[in-house]
Design a protein around this motif. Structure first.
Motif, PDB file in Angstrom:
ATOM      1  N   GLN A   1      47.096  54.768  37.972  1.00 20.59           N
ATOM      2  CA  GLN A   1      48.329  55.322  37.401  1.00 20.59           C
ATOM      3  C   GLN A   1      49.524  54.431  37.704  1.00 20.59           C
ATOM      4  O   GLN A   1      50.504  54.405  36.951  1.00 20.59           O
ATOM      5  N   LEU A   2      49.430  53.685  38.790  1.00 23.34           N
ATOM      6  CA  LEU A   2      50.501  52.752  39.157  1.00 23.34           C
ATOM      7  C   LEU A   2      50.345  51.400  38.466  1.00 23.34           C
ATOM      8  O   LEU A   2      51.169  50.510  38.651  1.00 23.34           O
ATOM      9  N   GLY A   3      49.251  51.252  37.702  1.00 20.37           N
ATOM     10  CA  GLY A   3      49.039  50.013  36.973  1.00 20.37           C
ATOM     11  C   GLY A   3      48.179  48.990  37.681  1.00 20.37           C
ATOM     12  O   GLY A   3      48.054  47.856  37.219  1.00 20.37           O
ATOM     13  N   TYR A   4      47.584  49.400  38.813  1.00 16.97           N
ATOM     14  CA  TYR A   4      46.755  48.459  39.575  1.00 16.97           C
ATOM     15  C   TYR A   4      45.291  48.576  39.171  1.00 16.97           C
ATOM     16  O   TYR A   4      44.757  49.678  39.020  1.00 16.97           O
ATOM     17  N   SER A   5      44.616  47.428  39.031  1.00 16.43           N
ATOM     18  CA  SER A   5      43.186  47.386  38.753  1.00 16.43           C
ATOM     19  C   SER A   5      42.529  46.422  39.727  1.00 16.43           C
ATOM     20  O   SER A   5      42.851  45.229  39.755  1.00 16.43           O
ATOM     21  N   ALA A   6      41.596  46.940  40.544  1.00 12.02           N
ATOM     22  CA  ALA A   6      40.886  46.089  41.488  1.00 12.02           C
ATOM     23  C   ALA A   6      40.063  45.038  40.754  1.00 12.02           C
ATOM     24  O   ALA A   6      39.948  43.892  41.216  1.00 12.02           O
ATOM     25  N   VAL A   7      39.506  45.403  39.600  1.00 13.80           N
ATOM     26  CA  VAL A   7      38.705  44.462  38.816  1.00 13.80           C
ATOM     27  C   VAL A   7      39.563  43.300  38.327  1.00 13.80           C
ATOM     28  O   VAL A   7      39.168  42.131  38.404  1.00 13.80           O
ATOM     29  N   ASP A   8      40.762  43.623  37.823  1.00 12.04           N
ATOM     30  CA  ASP A   8      41.657  42.560  37.345  1.00 12.04           C
ATOM     31  C   ASP A   8      42.030  41.605  38.478  1.00 12.04           C
ATOM     32  O   ASP A   8      42.071  40.380  38.282  1.00 12.04           O
ATOM     33  N   GLU A   9      42.307  42.174  39.663  1.00 13.54           N
ATOM     34  CA  GLU A   9      42.670  41.326  40.793  1.00 13.54           C
ATOM     35  C   GLU A   9      41.496  40.450  41.208  1.00 13.54           C
ATOM     36  O   GLU A   9      41.653  39.258  41.511  1.00 13.54           O
ATOM     37  N   PHE A  10      40.285  41.046  41.201  1.00 11.74           N
ATOM     38  CA  PHE A  10      39.085  40.303  41.577  1.00 11.74           C
ATOM     39  C   PHE A  10      38.818  39.152  40.606  1.00 11.74           C
ATOM     40  O   PHE A  10      38.544  38.011  41.021  1.00 11.74           O
ATOM     41  N   MET A  11      38.927  39.429  39.305  1.00 12.86           N
ATOM     42  CA  MET A  11      38.682  38.393  38.303  1.00 12.86           C
ATOM     43  C   MET A  11      39.728  37.288  38.376  1.00 12.86           C
ATOM     44  O   MET A  11      39.431  36.120  38.148  1.00 12.86           O
ATOM     45  N   LYS A  12      40.958  37.666  38.709  1.00 13.96           N
ATOM     46  CA  LYS A  12      42.016  36.658  38.842  1.00 13.96           C
ATOM     47  C   LYS A  12      41.728  35.733  40.021  1.00 13.96           C
ATOM     48  O   LYS A  12      41.962  34.523  39.953  1.00 13.96           O
ATOM     49  N   ARG A  13      41.212  36.299  41.100  1.00 20.49           N
ATOM     50  CA  ARG A  13      40.871  35.459  42.246  1.00 20.49           C
ATOM     51  C   ARG A  13      39.785  34.447  41.878  1.00 20.49           C
ATOM     52  O   ARG A  13      39.847  33.286  42.277  1.00 20.49           O
TER      53      ARG A  13
END
Length: 305
Positions: free
Chosen positions: A286-298
């Motif tokens: 709801q805050l706009g955070y995605s663990a998957v997006d962060e992981f893929m960016k890394r």
């Protein structure tokens, strides 16, 4: 259609009855109040006559500026539509003409000492919940870190035991066995108990416990907005994959879609912990955070470097 009586409003808000005491069984069917200011000046095109009519200082002061004949005409034009009741706010006294009209037409006239703004806010909130469409389903309702969750599953699957573990971890219990769902808006679903089961949790091999008596007032709350539907299911071999992100699924109640998650049970699985993780993950999304997006960016950054 759900209804409540004017008598119920009188008892709930401790209102003073000024007229129409023999007609307190009149029914309220609409969930919001109305202030008949425009109607007193003769504009009736959009008059919600089925709503509770609230008269504040503006309406009463306007009526007091009229001549006796004008006042009779303007009040008579509103009263003839027979709304459920009139409620005068701020303890206003100069209303004998209203008492006379309501007595003649058999319409309850009530009075509160509260200000108009405060009273309307309380009454509207009460009516929205009291008249909301509702259904009862088999399940358990809990509030995990401020997130309302509906736990479902076959009888004996472990819903109540899971709720008990969550209570022990500091979360709040709402309802067991019978969960009442109320639709407060197009996207708002409220979960609560049915009064009979309030505070009670049934645990197999232990019996019925009173959550408040055992764990204190902070372990229980009357209602919560439902934002997650979690189904406890038997373990199925090779049915769960260690995917980065689970495909979104939804369950619909009263026309409101709620995100759905299936948690399969197996000895050793921390089901309560998985529910906590699901609640926290929903909140972060709801805050706009995605663990998957962060992981893929890394991974992308690592490949580029």
């Amino acid at each position: 259609m759900k209804t409540i009586t004017v008598q119920k409003l009188k008892d709930t808000f401790q209102l003073e009855v000024l007229a129409g005491a023999s007609h307190m069984d009149r029914e309220v069917t609409r969930p919001r109040t109305h202030r008949p200011g425009l109607e007193f000046v003769g504009y009736f095109d959009f008059f919600p006559m089925n709503r509770v009519q609230v008269l504040g200082r503006k309406e009463i002061n306007y009526l007091l500026t009229l001549t006796v004949e004008e006042r009779k005409l303007h009040i008579g034009n509103v009263v003839k539509y027979h709304p459920p009741c009139f409620i005068v706010t701020s303890g206003q006294q100069e209303i004998p003409y209203l008492i006379l009209f309501c007595e003649q037409e058999g319409i309850p006239l009530l009075r509160t000492a509260e200000t108009t703004t405060e009273f309307i806010a309380k009454l509207d909130s009460y009516l929205i919940k009291a008249l909301a469409p509702e259904i009862s389903i088999h399940g358990v309702c809990v509030n995990v870190s401020g997130i309302g969750i509906l736990l479902r599953g076959k009888s004996g699957i472990g819903k109540s035991e899971t709720a008990h573990t969550l209570i022990r971890r500091g979360h709040r219990f709402v309802a067991d066995d019978i969960v009442v769902l109320k639709k407060l808006g197009p996207a708002t679903l409220l979960g609560t108990h049915n009064e009979t089961t309030r505070e009670f949790l049934a645990l197999r091999s232990v019996g019925l416990i009173n959550v408040v008596r055992q764990y204190g007032r902070r372990a229980f709350q009357d209602e919560t907005r439902i934002v997650l539907d979690i189904e406890l299911a038997p373990w199925q071999e090779n049915s769960l994959n260690n995917e980065l992100e689970v495909e979104p699924q939804f369950t619909e109640y009263l026309g409101v879609k709620i995100p759905h998650i299936e948690v399969q049970l197996q000895p050793g699985r921390d089901v309560a912990g998985l529910i906590e993780a699901a609640a926290n993950n929903w909140y972060l999304k709801q805050l706009g955070y995605s663990a998957v997006d962060e992981f893929m960016k890394r991974i992308e950054d690592e490949m580029q470097s």
